[in-house]
Design an enzyme around this catalytic site. Structure first.
Site, PDB file in Angstrom:
ATOM      1  N   ASN A  67      10.283  -3.856  -4.313  1.00 21.13           N
ATOM      2  CA  ASN A  67      10.375  -3.841  -2.861  1.00 21.13           C
ATOM      3  C   ASN A  67       9.978  -5.223  -2.340  1.00 21.13           C
ATOM      4  O   ASN A  67       8.952  -5.764  -2.746  1.00 21.13           O
ATOM      5  CB  ASN A  67       9.448  -2.768  -2.278  1.00 21.13           C
ATOM      6  CG  ASN A  67       9.820  -1.370  -2.749  1.00 21.13           C
ATOM      7  OD1 ASN A  67      11.013  -1.047  -2.830  1.00 21.13           O
ATOM      8  ND2 ASN A  67       8.833  -0.553  -3.061  1.00 21.13           N
ATOM      9  N   GLN A 119       7.383  -2.771   0.715  1.00 13.85           N
ATOM     10  CA  GLN A 119       6.367  -3.507  -0.051  1.00 13.85           C
ATOM     11  C   GLN A 119       5.011  -3.362   0.633  1.00 13.85           C
ATOM     12  O   GLN A 119       4.871  -3.618   1.836  1.00 13.85           O
ATOM     13  CB  GLN A 119       6.735  -4.995  -0.159  1.00 13.85           C
ATOM     14  CG  GLN A 119       5.770  -5.765  -1.065  1.00 13.85           C
ATOM     15  CD  GLN A 119       6.164  -7.223  -1.287  1.00 13.85           C
ATOM     16  OE1 GLN A 119       7.079  -7.733  -0.641  1.00 13.85           O
ATOM     17  NE2 GLN A 119       5.467  -7.883  -2.187  1.00 13.85           N
ATOM     18  N   SER A 120       4.015  -2.937  -0.127  1.00 13.30           N
ATOM     19  CA  SER A 120       2.667  -2.775   0.424  1.00 13.30           C
ATOM     20  C   SER A 120       1.659  -3.699  -0.251  1.00 13.30           C
ATOM     21  O   SER A 120       0.581  -3.950   0.293  1.00 13.30           O
ATOM     22  CB  SER A 120       2.200  -1.320   0.299  1.00 13.30           C
ATOM     23  OG  SER A 120       2.156  -0.927  -1.054  1.00 13.30           O
ATOM     24  N   HIS A 179       5.898  -7.453  -8.081  1.00 16.68           N
ATOM     25  CA  HIS A 179       5.761  -6.394  -9.088  1.00 16.68           C
ATOM     26  C   HIS A 179       7.065  -5.641  -9.220  1.00 16.68           C
ATOM     27  O   HIS A 179       7.840  -5.526  -8.280  1.00 16.68           O
ATOM     28  CB  HIS A 179       4.609  -5.443  -8.755  1.00 16.68           C
ATOM     29  CG  HIS A 179       4.664  -4.854  -7.380  1.00 16.68           C
ATOM     30  ND1 HIS A 179       4.300  -5.560  -6.263  1.00 16.68           N
ATOM     31  CD2 HIS A 179       5.048  -3.633  -6.935  1.00 16.68           C
ATOM     32  CE1 HIS A 179       4.440  -4.801  -5.188  1.00 16.68           C
ATOM     33  NE2 HIS A 179       4.919  -3.618  -5.568  1.00 16.68           N
ATOM     34  N   HIS A 212       8.400  -1.955 -10.222  1.00 18.20           N
ATOM     35  CA  HIS A 212       8.137  -0.546 -10.517  1.00 18.20           C
ATOM     36  C   HIS A 212       9.095  -0.127 -11.633  1.00 18.20           C
ATOM     37  O   HIS A 212      10.297  -0.439 -11.575  1.00 18.20           O
ATOM     38  CB  HIS A 212       8.467   0.335  -9.307  1.00 18.20           C
ATOM     39  CG  HIS A 212       7.628   0.114  -8.095  1.00 18.20           C
ATOM     40  ND1 HIS A 212       6.566   0.923  -7.761  1.00 18.20           N
ATOM     41  CD2 HIS A 212       7.705  -0.816  -7.108  1.00 18.20           C
ATOM     42  CE1 HIS A 212       6.039   0.507  -6.630  1.00 18.20           C
ATOM     43  NE2 HIS A 212       6.713  -0.546  -6.201  1.00 18.20           N
TER      44      HIS A 212
HETATM   45  P1  AMP Z   1       4.855  -1.511  -3.208  1.00 13.94           P
HETATM   46  O1  AMP Z   1       4.541  -0.495  -2.119  1.00 13.94           O
HETATM   47  O2  AMP Z   1       6.283  -1.588  -3.611  1.00 13.94           O
HETATM   48  O3  AMP Z   1       4.272  -2.860  -2.815  1.00 13.94           O
HETATM   49  O4  AMP Z   1       4.097  -1.017  -4.500  1.00 13.94           O
HETATM   50  C1  AMP Z   1       2.718  -1.109  -4.634  1.00 13.94           C
HETATM   51  C2  AMP Z   1       2.321  -0.041  -5.599  1.00 13.94           C
HETATM   52  O5  AMP Z   1       1.020  -0.313  -6.044  1.00 13.94           O
HETATM   53  C3  AMP Z   1       2.293   1.375  -5.015  1.00 13.94           C
HETATM   54  O6  AMP Z   1       3.181   2.201  -5.749  1.00 13.94           O
HETATM   55  C4  AMP Z   1       0.831   1.800  -5.184  1.00 13.94           C
HETATM   56  O7  AMP Z   1       0.711   3.170  -5.531  1.00 13.94           O
HETATM   57  C5  AMP Z   1       0.379   0.896  -6.298  1.00 13.94           C
HETATM   58  N1  AMP Z   1      -1.039   0.628  -6.328  1.00 13.94           N
HETATM   59  C6  AMP Z   1      -1.831   0.201  -5.315  1.00 13.94           C
HETATM   60  N2  AMP Z   1      -3.098   0.025  -5.734  1.00 13.94           N
HETATM   61  C7  AMP Z   1      -3.101   0.329  -7.061  1.00 13.94           C
HETATM   62  C8  AMP Z   1      -4.108   0.347  -8.069  1.00 13.94           C
HETATM   63  N3  AMP Z   1      -5.383  -0.006  -7.805  1.00 13.94           N
HETATM   64  N4  AMP Z   1      -3.760   0.731  -9.317  1.00 13.94           N
HETATM   65  C9  AMP Z   1      -2.487   1.091  -9.599  1.00 13.94           C
HETATM   66  N5  AMP Z   1      -1.488   1.081  -8.691  1.00 13.94           N
HETATM   67  C10 AMP Z   1      -1.788   0.713  -7.434  1.00 13.94           C
END
Ligand code: AMP
Length: 112
Positions: free
Chosen positions: A85, A92-93, A98, A100
């Site tokens: 994302n 993207q959060s 990264h 997935h």
């Molecule tokens: P995105 O929203 O595409 O940026 O994906 C970020 C991902 O990171 C999400 O699927 C979250 O569930 C995952 N995430 C956030 N914090 C952690 C963490 N501490 N360990 C593993 N996954 C995480």
């Protein structure tokens, strides 16, 4: 990078469930899995998103995909989806590049 949760995972400050690691990338299971198998592959170098990939740092993207193929073989995944994302509207959060990797259920297209 300070305040980046994935950099904190890389440093060990935040715990994670490791899937794979080498000199350039790290893979770990997602905290909030969206499929029976859901892990993330990140470069060790902080790159904010796919929008920050340039000719100077793009080799890491190929390296991450080679790692994904290797991990998938080791986990016995025959079919999987790789998603990155890019930007808030795309979902993207975490602003550290990264990928997935999702597997173990039927996937729909187009994605939501
Ligand atoms: P995105 O929203 O595409 O940026 O994906 C970020 C991902 O990171 C999400 O699927 C979250 O569930 C995952 N995430 C956030 N914090 C952690 C963490 N501490 N360990 C593993 N996954 C995480």
């Amino acid at each position: 990078m300070k305040d980046c949760i994935f950099c904190k995972i890389l440093s060990g400050e935040i715990p994670s469930k490791k899937v794979f690691e080498d000199d350039l990338c790290y893979a770990f299971y997602d905290l909030d899995p969206q499929a029976p198998t859901h892990f993330l592959v990140i470069p060790k170098e902080h790159i904010a998103s796919a929008a920050e990939v340039t000719d100077n740092n793009s080799a890491i993207v190929g390296h991450c995909f080679a790692a994904i193929a290797k991990i998938a073989r080791e986990l016995g995944l025959e079919s999987y989806r790789v998603v990155s994302n890019c930007g808030e509207q795309a979902g993207q959060s975490v602003f550290h590049l990264h990928f997935h990797v999702l597997a173990g259920r039927d996937m729909t297209w187009p994605p939501g």
